[in-house]
Design a protein around this motif. Sequence first.
Motif: not given
Length: 186
Positions: A65-71, A124-127
Amino acid sequence: MTDNPWRPSRRRLVDALLAALAPATACSVALGGLATWAAVGKAGSPARIAVSSGRVLLPYADGTETAAFFDIANIGGADDRLVKVTSSGTAGEIGLSRHRTTKSGAAYRSIVVSATVAAGSELAMSPHGLDVTVGVTPPARAKPRAGGTYKARWRAGDLVSFTLHFERSGAIKAPAVVIRPSDNSS
């Protein structure tokens, strides 16, 4: 001579006028408020979503798995909710999640069904908070390297296409650039 009972007296006219004045005043105040709300552009203004700064992390080693982020910005006058994310550029499962930390400092993620984007605000998405979890599965015809592991199918700088599905705004396509985890300043 007696007064005609059907003929209003001065007192009856004043009482009737005062009784009619209260609802007329309330109606005028409400109409003035609605006119002001419409004049500033908020009346009937739907949610208007803008998605930017899409980025997806390269998976670690042989991670699944990994992660994606969007504003995400809602520049409209109504709240909206992100309910689903899809991608034709990935082969694994995709879902919304939120990263949490226990009292002992261990990190874990919890599944999120939807994320609200309030009218006039940004998400704002973030880790360290909300993100899109992306399952990384090898391409169907990929051959494993020695030891049964697969080479990552993305390289830093690649673009991956995502579609963010909102309750009111519908589907919005947004590209995300693949970055190394150390390149992520979020």
